[in-house]
Write a protein that holds these residues in place. Sequence first.
Motif, short mmCIF file in Angstrom:
data_model
loop_
_atom_site.label_atom_id
_atom_site.label_comp_id
_atom_site.label_asym_id
_atom_site.label_seq_id
_atom_site.Cartn_x
_atom_site.Cartn_y
_atom_site.Cartn_z
N ALA A 160 -25.53 2.15 19.33
CA ALA A 160 -26.65 1.29 19.72
C ALA A 160 -27.02 1.51 21.18
O ALA A 160 -28.21 1.54 21.54
CB ALA A 160 -26.28 -0.18 19.48
N MET A 161 -26.01 1.68 22.04
CA MET A 161 -26.28 1.90 23.45
C MET A 161 -26.99 3.21 23.69
O MET A 161 -27.92 3.31 24.51
CB MET A 161 -24.95 1.88 24.24
CG MET A 161 -25.13 1.86 25.75
SD MET A 161 -25.88 0.31 26.31
CE MET A 161 -27.51 0.87 26.82
N LEU A 162 -26.61 4.25 22.95
CA LEU A 162 -27.28 5.55 23.08
C LEU A 162 -28.73 5.46 22.59
O LEU A 162 -29.61 6.14 23.13
CB LEU A 162 -26.52 6.62 22.30
CG LEU A 162 -25.14 6.99 22.87
CD1 LEU A 162 -24.49 8.07 22.02
CD2 LEU A 162 -25.24 7.46 24.31
N MET A 163 -28.98 4.64 21.58
CA MET A 163 -30.36 4.42 21.12
C MET A 163 -31.20 3.82 22.24
O MET A 163 -32.35 4.22 22.46
CB MET A 163 -30.37 3.49 19.91
CG MET A 163 -29.86 4.10 18.62
SD MET A 163 -29.85 2.87 17.27
CE MET A 163 -31.60 2.53 17.08
N VAL A 164 -30.64 2.86 22.95
CA VAL A 164 -31.37 2.20 24.04
C VAL A 164 -31.66 3.18 25.17
O VAL A 164 -32.76 3.21 25.71
CB VAL A 164 -30.55 0.99 24.56
CG1 VAL A 164 -31.22 0.39 25.80
CG2 VAL A 164 -30.42 -0.08 23.47
N ASN A 192 -14.17 8.54 18.62
CA ASN A 192 -13.62 8.20 19.94
C ASN A 192 -14.71 8.20 21.00
O ASN A 192 -14.71 7.36 21.92
CB ASN A 192 -12.51 9.18 20.32
CG ASN A 192 -11.23 8.95 19.53
OD1 ASN A 192 -11.03 7.88 18.95
ND2 ASN A 192 -10.37 9.95 19.49
N PHE A 193 -15.64 9.15 20.87
CA PHE A 193 -16.75 9.22 21.83
C PHE A 193 -17.60 7.96 21.76
O PHE A 193 -17.91 7.34 22.78
CB PHE A 193 -17.61 10.46 21.55
CG PHE A 193 -18.91 10.47 22.31
CD1 PHE A 193 -18.93 10.74 23.67
CD2 PHE A 193 -20.11 10.20 21.66
CE1 PHE A 193 -20.13 10.74 24.37
CE2 PHE A 193 -21.32 10.20 22.35
CZ PHE A 193 -21.32 10.48 23.71
N PHE A 194 -17.98 7.56 20.53
CA PHE A 194 -18.81 6.37 20.39
C PHE A 194 -18.04 5.11 20.79
O PHE A 194 -18.63 4.16 21.34
CB PHE A 194 -19.32 6.24 18.95
CG PHE A 194 -20.50 7.13 18.66
CD1 PHE A 194 -21.70 6.95 19.31
CD2 PHE A 194 -20.38 8.17 17.76
CE1 PHE A 194 -22.79 7.76 19.05
CE2 PHE A 194 -21.47 8.99 17.49
CZ PHE A 194 -22.67 8.79 18.13
N ALA A 195 -16.74 5.08 20.51
CA ALA A 195 -15.91 3.94 20.94
C ALA A 195 -15.87 3.86 22.46
O ALA A 195 -15.92 2.77 23.04
CB ALA A 195 -14.50 4.08 20.37
N PHE A 196 -15.80 5.02 23.11
CA PHE A 196 -15.80 5.08 24.57
C PHE A 196 -17.12 4.54 25.13
O PHE A 196 -17.13 3.70 26.04
CB PHE A 196 -15.58 6.52 25.03
CG PHE A 196 -15.85 6.74 26.49
CD1 PHE A 196 -14.97 6.28 27.45
CD2 PHE A 196 -17.00 7.41 26.90
CE1 PHE A 196 -15.23 6.48 28.81
CE2 PHE A 196 -17.27 7.62 28.24
CZ PHE A 196 -16.38 7.15 29.21
N ILE A 197 -18.24 4.99 24.55
CA ILE A 197 -19.55 4.53 25.00
C ILE A 197 -19.70 3.02 24.76
O ILE A 197 -20.19 2.28 25.62
CB ILE A 197 -20.68 5.28 24.25
CG1 ILE A 197 -20.65 6.77 24.60
CG2 ILE A 197 -22.05 4.69 24.61
CD1 ILE A 197 -20.90 7.10 26.04
N GLY A 198 -19.23 2.57 23.59
CA GLY A 198 -19.28 1.14 23.29
C GLY A 198 -18.46 0.31 24.26
O GLY A 198 -18.85 -0.80 24.62
N GLY A 199 -17.34 0.86 24.69
CA GLY A 199 -16.46 0.13 25.60
C GLY A 199 -17.04 -0.07 26.99
O GLY A 199 -16.65 -1.01 27.69
N ILE A 200 -17.94 0.82 27.40
CA ILE A 200 -18.56 0.69 28.72
C ILE A 200 -20.07 0.45 28.58
O ILE A 200 -20.85 0.75 29.49
CB ILE A 200 -18.30 1.94 29.59
CG1 ILE A 200 -18.90 3.21 28.95
CG2 ILE A 200 -16.81 2.12 29.83
CD1 ILE A 200 -18.84 4.43 29.87
N SER A 201 -20.48 -0.10 27.44
CA SER A 201 -21.91 -0.27 27.16
C SER A 201 -22.61 -1.18 28.17
O SER A 201 -23.76 -0.94 28.53
CB SER A 201 -22.12 -0.78 25.74
OG SER A 201 -21.39 -1.97 25.52
N VAL A 225 -20.83 7.38 36.35
CA VAL A 225 -20.84 6.26 37.29
C VAL A 225 -20.51 4.95 36.56
O VAL A 225 -19.75 4.13 37.06
CB VAL A 225 -22.21 6.17 37.99
CG1 VAL A 225 -22.30 4.90 38.84
CG2 VAL A 225 -22.46 7.41 38.84
N ALA A 226 -21.09 4.78 35.37
CA ALA A 226 -20.82 3.58 34.58
C ALA A 226 -19.34 3.46 34.24
O ALA A 226 -18.78 2.35 34.24
CB ALA A 226 -21.65 3.60 33.29
#
Length: 325
Positions: free
Chosen positions: A4-8, A252-261, A300-301
């Motif tokens: 969802a974060m990558l969609m945004v 794992n990649f999507f979980a990582f992105i979700g964790g710092i969304s 940076v995020a």
Amino acid sequence: MGFAMLMVVFHHIAIDINSSLFAFLHYHGGFGVDVFLLLSGLGLYFSTKKGLNLKEFYLKRIIRIIPIYAIVIAVVTLIKGPYNLNDYLVKVSTLGYWFNGPIFDWFIPALLFLYLIYPLFYYVLNKNSIVSLILVILIYFVVMVLPIGSDFGFLYRIPTFLIGIILGKLIVNRNEYPFKGMYLVIYSFFAIGVILLIYAFDMYYQKGLNPTIIPELKINGWLWLPYFLLTIGFSLFVAFVFKKMASKKLNNFFAFIGGISLEIYLIHSQFIELTRYITNEYHLSKPLIGFILISLSFIVAYYFSKLNVIIMNVLNKKLLNIKTI
């Protein structure tokens, strides 16, 4: 949440490709916000299923959001200005969003509002699930008839957040609620949502659109209207695809992105703005510079998220006597 974060992020990137399909996907990348809010409501129910301590609930959400929000706004202000302490405090408090003052973004004020009303809806839901569902449907239809100029981008998403809470209860108590036929209902709504979405998109992009006949803000509202019908079905479909792919690295990649969304959301738009400035000023390749800077924004995020974990650990220990997150 990572998807969802990558969609945004995709939605916010200024890319112009002469393709109706691309324009459709790019415009509706903002649908990631709806998926995010659905999952936020679901996650909140999971975290409070054993009971809701109001003080602990609100403090946890404030600790999670406000300190890093204040830091990001401070850094952006130091880099870009203007240096006005009153404006800074109004932005951090989110009061500017509600009273037409200076704002940093719309999503954090909206998210804090949803957290504010969560305990009330949680109470109604646990008293009577049917009443809570009727309440969500009523809110949805009330928003539909609001006058032009209403904040459709936020208001249409309130029912999605609330339906996520109901979904959380259904999953937690799945032995009490039979799921037979539920998928049929979900995907029937999904099909209706797709039809409405295509229709609204076609209306919005028709040539010679007369804003006095179809005012732009109302059409924007209609473009968001189907999201409520689409969100659960879309989320199930994405989960199904991920499960079938069974790729540990991708998950794992999507979980990582979700964790710092949260941190990605707060930071990526600043790098997109920087991309526009650099490419316009120096006539450089927008796709290349954009890819480099957006990738950098994720790095940076990540470091901002590490800082946020340290801050949350300290505040949780001081205020809630929780030693680690």
